[in-house]
Enzyme design. Structure first.
Site, mmCIF file in Angstrom:
data_model
loop_
_atom_site.group_PDB
_atom_site.id
_atom_site.type_symbol
_atom_site.label_atom_id
_atom_site.label_comp_id
_atom_site.label_asym_id
_atom_site.label_seq_id
_atom_site.Cartn_x
_atom_site.Cartn_y
_atom_site.Cartn_z
ATOM 1 N N ASP A 1 14.885 11.625 0.476
ATOM 2 C CA ASP A 1 15.213 12.483 1.615
ATOM 3 C C ASP A 1 16.700 12.584 1.880
ATOM 4 O OD1 ASP A 1 15.560 9.768 2.605
ATOM 5 O OD2 ASP A 1 15.689 10.674 4.584
ATOM 6 N N PHE B 1 24.229 13.072 -4.557
ATOM 7 C CA PHE B 1 23.129 12.799 -3.629
ATOM 8 C C PHE B 1 21.954 13.703 -3.969
ATOM 9 C CE2 PHE B 1 20.678 12.395 0.203
ATOM 10 C CZ PHE B 1 20.830 11.051 0.475
ATOM 11 N N VAL B 2 20.822 13.083 -4.297
ATOM 12 C CA VAL B 2 19.658 13.856 -4.746
ATOM 13 C C VAL B 2 18.514 13.753 -3.739
ATOM 14 C CG1 VAL B 2 20.203 13.700 -7.219
ATOM 15 C CG2 VAL B 2 18.851 11.887 -6.152
ATOM 16 N N ASP C 1 21.099 2.974 -6.186
ATOM 17 C CA ASP C 1 22.411 3.577 -5.984
ATOM 18 C C ASP C 1 23.452 2.467 -6.124
ATOM 19 O OD1 ASP C 1 24.547 5.083 -5.150
ATOM 20 O OD2 ASP C 1 23.727 5.638 -3.220
ATOM 21 N N LYS D 1 21.733 5.347 -10.577
ATOM 22 C CA LYS D 1 23.077 5.954 -10.668
ATOM 23 C C LYS D 1 24.028 4.875 -11.151
ATOM 24 C CE LYS D 1 22.482 8.689 -6.408
ATOM 25 N NZ LYS D 1 22.986 8.831 -5.027
ATOM 26 N N GLU E 1 10.534 1.361 -6.942
ATOM 27 C CA GLU E 1 11.625 1.963 -6.159
ATOM 28 C C GLU E 1 11.886 3.387 -6.628
ATOM 29 O OE1 GLU E 1 13.180 2.400 -3.679
ATOM 30 O OE2 GLU E 1 14.687 0.908 -3.217
HETATM 31 P P1 IMP Z 1 21.295 1.145 -2.656
HETATM 32 O O1 IMP Z 1 21.152 -0.100 -1.834
HETATM 33 O O2 IMP Z 1 22.677 1.722 -2.500
HETATM 34 O O3 IMP Z 1 20.933 0.958 -4.094
HETATM 35 O O4 IMP Z 1 20.376 2.249 -1.990
HETATM 36 C C1 IMP Z 1 19.035 2.355 -2.243
HETATM 37 C C2 IMP Z 1 18.352 3.280 -1.269
HETATM 38 O O5 IMP Z 1 19.236 4.278 -0.750
HETATM 39 C C3 IMP Z 1 17.253 4.044 -1.941
HETATM 40 O O6 IMP Z 1 16.028 3.361 -1.882
HETATM 41 C C4 IMP Z 1 17.217 5.351 -1.176
HETATM 42 O O7 IMP Z 1 16.377 5.224 -0.069
HETATM 43 C C5 IMP Z 1 18.639 5.542 -0.718
HETATM 44 N N1 IMP Z 1 19.378 6.455 -1.608
HETATM 45 C C6 IMP Z 1 20.350 6.129 -2.498
HETATM 46 N N2 IMP Z 1 20.806 7.202 -3.153
HETATM 47 C C7 IMP Z 1 20.108 8.255 -2.666
HETATM 48 C C8 IMP Z 1 20.111 9.668 -2.975
HETATM 49 O O8 IMP Z 1 20.843 10.190 -3.825
HETATM 50 N N3 IMP Z 1 19.216 10.422 -2.272
HETATM 51 C C9 IMP Z 1 18.379 9.909 -1.333
HETATM 52 N N4 IMP Z 1 18.349 8.598 -1.034
HETATM 53 C C10 IMP Z 1 19.196 7.781 -1.687
#
Ligand code: IMP
Length: 183
Positions: A163, A156-157, A107, A135, A103
């Site tokens: 992307d 946000f990166v 986040d 994060k 992965e």
């Molecule tokens: P989660 O379910 O919140 O952990 O989100 C995971 C997915 O969200 C990642 O695989 C990314 O595709 C997207 N994502 C989360 N944070 C970022 C960010 O800072 N930049 C770009 N994509 C992000």
């Protein structure tokens, strides 16, 4: 794409290409030790994990197979929806397989905790996670990540596969997106 190409859209560069490659090499050494003599299946999560998958797979001195899944997470916003939907499923049968999910970023953790459960329910012998970025301050669920690259602030990166609205994936480093871009 280099920093100069998108400088106006970035607040800062967080992790350079060289730092990313050094970290991936470090993670690869650990994975090689843990899976020595095993047949490992790397499962990449599209599209963000394309770069880390390509670099990690080539760095590994192990016979691996690769497969890919696409799941919905963000659309074009910057907040996790918590709704996970399979857009592209695996081609492989997971029965008895040792699986390593690759992965880009964790986040909220919602996507990966769902994905791990989903792959485990298909009969995999083991399912572990390798994530380049995490994060910790954004976590909504605790995800056990065996191979973690960098812990980063809750910003946000973009870059190195990550992307915003499908842009910046080909930026070589990882940078914090300037708020004016998504305001
Ligand atoms: P989660 O379910 O919140 O952990 O989100 C995971 C997915 O969200 C990642 O695989 C990314 O595709 C997207 N994502 C989360 N944070 C970022 C960010 O800072 N930049 C770009 N994509 C992000």
């Amino acid at each position: 794409m280099d920093y100069q190409d998108i400088a106006a859209d970035l607040e800062s560069v967080l992790i350079t290409e060289d730092e990313i490659h050094a970290k991936i090499a470090e993670l690869a050494r650990r994975i090689e030790t843990d899976y020595a003599g095993e047949k490992l299946l790397l499962v990449g999560v599209l599209k963000g994990a394309v770069m880390v998958m390509a670099d990690l797979a080539r760095e590994l001195h192990l016979p691996i197979e690769m497969d890919w899944m696409a799941v919905s997470s963000y659309g074009s916003g910057t907040q996790s929806s918590g709704v996970v939907r399979i857009l592209k499923d695996l081609d492989s049968d997971l029965h008895g397989r040792k699986v390593l999910i690759v992965e880009d970023i964790i986040d909220s953790g919602l996507t990966l905790s769902w994905l791990r459960g989903n792959l485990e329910s298909r009969g995999a012998e083991s399912v572990e996670i390798c994530a380049l970025l995490r994060k910790p301050d954004a976590a909504k669920v605790i995800v056990d990540v065996k191979y973690e690259g960098f812990q980063i602030p809750n910003a946000f990166v973009v870059g190195y596969g990550l992307d915003y609205a499908e842009k910046y994936r080909n930026f070589r480093d990882i940078g914090v997106l300037a708020p004016h871009v998504y305001a």
